[in-house]
Design an enzyme around this catalytic site. Structure first.
Site: not given
Ligand code: PLP
Length: 469
Positions: A113
Site C-alpha cells: 500500500k
Molecule cells: C490490502 C492488502 C491486500 C489486498 O489488496 P486489495 O487491493 O484490497 O485487493 C493483500 N495483502 C496485503 C498485505 C494487504 O495489505
C-alpha cells in the site's frame, strides 16, 4: 484525461477533482473515459528508466491536469531511494519453477500500500496548495491502510489524518507502527469496537454532507482512483524486468481483498502490456474466486466473513469490483446500475454468460488458499529457498503454482513483509520473522493514541476540535 462514473451520472472531471472526491456523487466510482494505449516502441523505450521516471511516464497518461515538469519531481520524491529498502524501489526475486516475487513491500510500512500512498502524499499537498485549501482525511483501518496513509501524509502541509482503528485488535507491530508517529497532523483514534463499527462511523460522518463540506473530509481508501493509477506503474516495471531476457508475455498473481491491486493489473493489460494471465488469489473468503470460476457474484455479510491468518484479505464485498464489471458489461453504466440494484435487493447477480470472456478476453483465472496451504507454503519456500514470505504473499504463491504456463514468467506480487504478521510465521516455521534493520526498537517507542467510545458523536467532537481549517 477525463473521468466518468461507473453509474453514468457524473459530469466528466479531471484527475485532481477525482483525487479529492472519493465516491462519485451518483454512488459510482470514477474511471478513465478511455484507456490509453501504449505502443510496443514506447514500452521498449521505457526499459532504461528508473522506477520514479517510469512512474512519471505511466501516470502522465492519467494525470493530464498536472504539468509533466511538475509530475516528475513528485514521483521522484514519492519513490525516493531513502524511503525504500530496495535500491531499485521494487525488486524482482526468482523463487522456483519460473515463479518470481515482485517486491512491493520495501517502503516505510512494509506493505504494498506504500506504493500508491507515497504518491498520494505528494499529489494531495500539490492540489491543496494550488486551490488554497486544506483536507482532513478520515478513514478506518484494520492495519495496513492506516499506517501506509499516515507515513505518506505525516507533516504534509494543509493535511490532517484522522485514522480510526479497533481498540486492542491490531497486532503489536501494527499498533506500534501507527501509534509511534508523533506528527501533529496525525490523529490515531482507537475506538472501543470492531473494524466494521469503526468503518460505520466513517461512513456516517462522510455521509453527513454538511459536516463533510464544513470540515473538508477526504478519503484514502482503495476506491480512490489515484491509488489504482499509481499501482499500474509496477505492472509495467515487473514486465520490463522479467522480459529483459527476450521473453514477451508475463503473468501476474495477485493476493486479493478489495480488488484494488489486481484492478491496476487489469488496466495495465487493457493499455496493451503483454500480460498472459491475471491470477486472482483469495484466502478462505473466496467470493471473488467464485465469481471468476462461475460468473455468479454473491458477496457475504460481515458475519459470514472468516477471520483468517491473511487478515488483509478478509473481505467479502470488494469495493473496486464495480470498476471491472463496468468494463465487462461493455462500459454500460445503465447495466451497472441495474446489477448493483439487484445486489441490494437479491444479494447476488449472475454474469455466467460472460464466463468465457473473463479468461479469454481479460486473462482472469482464480484460486484460493487455506490456513494449512498458507503455513505449508511459507515453510516450503523457506526450507527449500531460504526466502521468508508473509501469509498474504503465500496465498499468492500457492495459487500461482496451478497457473504457470511453460515459457511465461509468473510474477507473484509480494503484498507485505513477514515481520508484519509474525504470529503466523512462528506457527509455520517455529520462529518469529526477523525485524527489518532500523525497526528493532519499534515496539518500545513511545505511542500516541486517543481512545474514544465507539460512537459517531465522540469522533465528530474530536474532529471538530482538531481539524485543519
Ligand atoms: C490490502 C492488502 C491486500 C489486498 O489488496 P486489495 O487491493 O484490497 O485487493 C493483500 N495483502 C496485503 C498485505 C494487504 O495489505
Amino acid at each position: 484525461m477525463r473521468y466518468i462514473s461507473t453509474r453514468g451520472e457524473m459530469a466528466a472531471q479531471g484527475f485532481c477533482d477525482v483525487l479529492l472526491e472519493g465516491l462519485a456523487p451518483d454512488g459510482g466510482l470514477a474511471v478513465p473515459e478511455s484507456v490509453p494505449h501504449i505502443s510496443e516502441s514506447t514500452l521498449e523505450s521505457w526499459r532504461s528508466l528508473s522506477y520514479p521516471e517510469l512512474a512519471a511516464e505511466v501516470l502522465g497518461y492519467f494525470v493530464t491536469d498536472i504539468e509533466p515538469d511538475v509530475l516528475k519531481p513528485m514521483t521522484a520524491r514519492a519513490y525516493e531511494g531513502s524511503k525504500f529498502r530496495s535500491e531499485t524501489i521494487v525488486s524482482l526475486r526468482p523463487l522456483a519453477d519460473s515463479i518470481s516475487l515482485l517486491g512491493l513491500s520495501e517502503g516505510p510500512t512494509l506493505a504494498f500500500k506504500d506504493m500508491a500512498m507515497q504518491f498520494l502524499g505528494e499529489a494531495f499537498p500539490h492540489v491543496l496548495a494550488a486551490r488554497s485549501t486544506t483536507l482532513n482525511i478520515l478513514g478506518a483501518t484494520s492495519g495496513d491502510t492506516g499506517s501506509a496513509a499516515e507515513y505518506a501524509m505525516r507533516s504534509k502541509t494543509g493535511l490532517a489524518v484522522f485514522m480510526l482503528s479497533p481498540y486492542g485488535r491490531m497486532s503489536a507491530f501494527q499498533r506500534a507502527q501507527m501509534y509511534s508517529l508523533k506528527d501533529e497532523n496525525i490523529h490515531n483514534i482507537a475506538v472501543r469496537g470492531v473494524f466494521d463499527e469503526a468503518q460505520d462511523i466513517v461512513k456516517a460522518l462522510s455521509g453527513d454532507l454538511a459536516f463533510k463540506e464544513r470540515y473538508r473530509l477526504g478519503a484514502v481508501n482503495s476506491i480512490n482512483w489515484a491509488r489504482i493509477a499509481a499501482q499500474i506503474v509496477y505492472y509495467f516495471w515487473g514486465w520490463l524486468r522479467a522480459t529483459d531476457l527476450d521473453v514477451c508475455s508475463v503473468s501476474f498473481t495477485v493476493p486479493t481483498g478489495n480488488f484494488g491491486n489486481i484492478l491496476s493489473g487489469h488496466y495495465a493489460r487493457q493499455m496493451g502490456l503483454p500480460i498472459s494471465r491475471l491470477v486472482l488469489a483469495t484466502n478462505e473468503n473466496n467470493v471473488l474466486e467464485e465469481f471468476f470460476t462461475t460468473g455468479i457474484y454473491r458477496p457475504r455479510t460481515p458475519a459470514h466473513t472468516h477471520v483468517t491468518s491473511s487478515p488483509s484479505m478478509d473481505i467479502s464485498r470488494a469495493s473496486n469490483f464495480e470498476r471491472f464489471v463496468f468494463d465487462l458489461v461493455g462500459r454500460d453504466a445503465d447495466r451497472v446500475r441495474k446489477l448493483w440494484h439487484q445486489l441490494a435487493t437479491e444479494g447476488m447477480f449472475d454474469l455466467s454468460d460472460k464466463l468465457d470472456v473473463l479468461s479469454k478476453q481479460y486473462g482472469f483465472v482464480a484460486g484460493h488458499s487455506t490456513h494449512s496451504n498458507r503455513l505449508g507454503t511459507i515453510r516450503r519456500v523457506f526450507d527449500q529457498l531460504g526466502v521468508l514470505i508473509d501469509p498474504h504473499t503465500a496465498d499468492g504463491v500457492r495459487v500461482a503454482r496451478d497457473f504457470v504456463e511453460p515459457g511465461t514468467p509468473m510474477l507473484v506480487l509480494e503484498t507485505a513483509l513477514p515481520a508484519k504478521f509474525t504470529d503466523t510465521i512462528q506457527e509455520s516455521i517455529g520462529r518469529p520473522a526477523p525485524l527489518p534493520p532500523g525497526l528493532e526498537d519499534l515496539e518500545s517507542r513511545e505511542q500516541k493514541v486517543t481512545v474514544l467510545p465507539c460512537d459517531v458523536a465522540s469522533v465528530r467532537d474530536y474532529i471538530v476540535e482538531h481539524a485543519k481549517v
